[in-house]
Enzyme design. Structure first.
Site, short mmCIF file in Angstrom:
data_model
loop_
_atom_site.label_atom_id
_atom_site.label_comp_id
_atom_site.label_asym_id
_atom_site.label_seq_id
_atom_site.Cartn_x
_atom_site.Cartn_y
_atom_site.Cartn_z
N ASP A 100 48.18 -17.15 -77.61
CA ASP A 100 47.34 -16.16 -76.85
C ASP A 100 46.16 -16.35 -78.01
O ASP A 100 46.26 -15.52 -78.97
CB ASP A 100 47.53 -15.03 -76.58
N TYR A 105 38.36 -14.14 -82.01
CA TYR A 105 39.00 -14.47 -83.31
C TYR A 105 39.19 -15.62 -84.12
O TYR A 105 39.46 -15.45 -85.73
CB TYR A 105 41.48 -14.16 -82.71
N LYS A 130 39.99 -17.24 -74.55
CA LYS A 130 39.27 -15.66 -73.97
C LYS A 130 37.35 -16.34 -74.17
O LYS A 130 36.62 -16.36 -75.11
CB LYS A 130 39.21 -14.49 -74.33
N HIS A 163 36.45 -12.31 -71.77
CA HIS A 163 36.78 -11.26 -72.52
C HIS A 163 37.03 -9.05 -72.04
O HIS A 163 37.41 -9.02 -72.11
CB HIS A 163 36.97 -11.47 -74.63
#
Ligand SMILES: NC(=O)c1ccc[n+]([C@@H]2O[C@H](COP(=O)([O-])OP(=O)(O)OC[C@H]3O[C@@H](n4cnc5c(N)ncnc54)[C@H](OP(=O)(O)O)[C@@H]3O)[C@@H](O)[C@H]2O)c1
Length: 324
Positions: A100, A105, A130, A163
């Site tokens: 994931d 990120y 996402k 997200h």
């Protein structure tokens, strides 16, 4: 990247359900455990890697479009650079197949490098990314998706999630539906949505979300959200399955006693609890020993009394108020 700016306002605990029996009662009566055991034995969950002879090969669950999703994966938030590459490659070598990540990120390049380093065939993996709020909207979502593919150096994603429910959700979803129909995403879903937002998305679009990824752990069990998702055929996926260790999860005396009884660790008890609820969990760890430990949950069962004890730990509120 500030975590504060990254994650969601979300208040699923306000959710109402029409279910007569709430989940805690379901578990306390033992029906939950019996049902989960039946689920396992009826093949609702089956080994993800049929060729993986390991005792701890990861079972999978069918999504509402038939795609199978592993019930356990590696979360990668904050795992970047060499650490990110190493953790992803180690996890895959140990038997993980679900990874994931997310655009926000900032680690899709490292995650992609870890995937390639693992040497495991792309089609054996289940990669999630996402769409971040800066990329919401029909045109932007298409670009955001392509950027994720380019950074990961893959030509499709298994799962792509909105997200956060901000900005042009409908336009973004239309773009995701088109990419899904073109075969470049195997399943599409959402994260951090309120029930009303999910209702709206379902009512106005052709493709129903396959997955909803929300904060779920022993201190925020999300029973009502779980029931809602079950009713709608949407797979529940837990982010922060350890609450990131908040509220002293890793030294909690109640969880420690259950862990001792089964000769397991608190982390393993938490992940087993998610698994027995049929929830996909994506624990993050930067340590190979923890990544291996988190996989070693398929050789014991939490019994009715364990489940009732854990049900009583629910604080029914987020452990991440700064993201609300
Ligand atoms: N959709 C969203 O809005 C959203 C929000 C948050 C997270 N996520 C996703 O969910 C994933 C998991 O959530 P998270 O990263 O916030 O937190 P988490 O998985 O609940 O907890 C991670 C923490 O647990 C520790 N840990 C892991 N295994 C352990 C073990 N066996 N024993 C003791 N400590 C252990 C890790 O430390 P070590 O590194 O030392 O092992 C780390 O500090 C994320 O990485 C991300 O992929 C999504």
């Amino acid at each position: 990247m500030g975590r504060k700016s990254q994650e969601p306002p979300h208040n699923m605990n306000k959710e109402r359900t029409s279910n007569g029996m709430n989940r805690r009662h379901f578990l306390q009566t033992g029906a939950g455990f019996a049902a989960s055991t039946m689920f396992l034995s009826l093949g609702g969950i089956r080994s993800f890697a049929a060729t993986n002879a390991r005792e701890n090969s990861i079972p999978s669950v069918p999504l509402n479009n038939g795609l199978r999703m592993p019930l356990l994966g590696l979360g990668t938030m904050t795992l970047d650079g060499d650490v990110g590459v190493r953790c992803v490659a180690d996890a895959i070598a140990l038997g993980y197949r679900l990874i994931d990540t997310a655009m926000i990120y900032g680690n899709e390049v490292s995650v992609g490098a870890g995937i390639r380093q693992s040497g495991i065939k792309r089609e054996e993996l289940f990669i999630t990314s996402k769409l971040w709020k800066a990329d919401m909207g029909y045109e932007q979502a298409k670009k955001g998706f392509q950027t994720s593919l380019d950074k990961l150096k893959v030509d499709y994603l298994d799962l792509y999630l909105i997200h956060r429910p901000t900005g042009d959700v409908q336009g973004s979803w239309k773009a995701m539906e088109e990419i899904y129909h073109a075969g470049k995403i195997k399943a599409i879903g959402v994260s951090n949505f309120e029930p009303a937002q999910l209702d709206d998305l379902i009512a106005h679009n052709e493709v129903k979300p396959a997955v909803h990824q929300i904060e779920t752990h022993t201190f925020f069990q999300e029973d009502k959200a779980h029931d809602y998702l079950k009713q709608h055929g949407i797979q529940h996926e837990a982010w922060a399955p350890f609450a990131e260790g908040r509220n002293k999860l890793f030294t909690n005396a109640t969880l420690a006693a259950i862990a001792k009884k089964h000769n397991k660790t608190i982390a393993q008890v938490c992940l087993r609890w998610h698994f027995q609820r049929g929830i996909v969990a994506i624990p993050r760890s930067s340590q190979k020993a923890h990544i291996a430990e988190n996989l070693n949950i398929f050789d014991f069962n939490l019994d009715d009394s364990d489940l009732a004890t854990i049900a009583a730990l629910d604080l029914n509120t987020t452990q991440f108020p700064e993201w609300s």
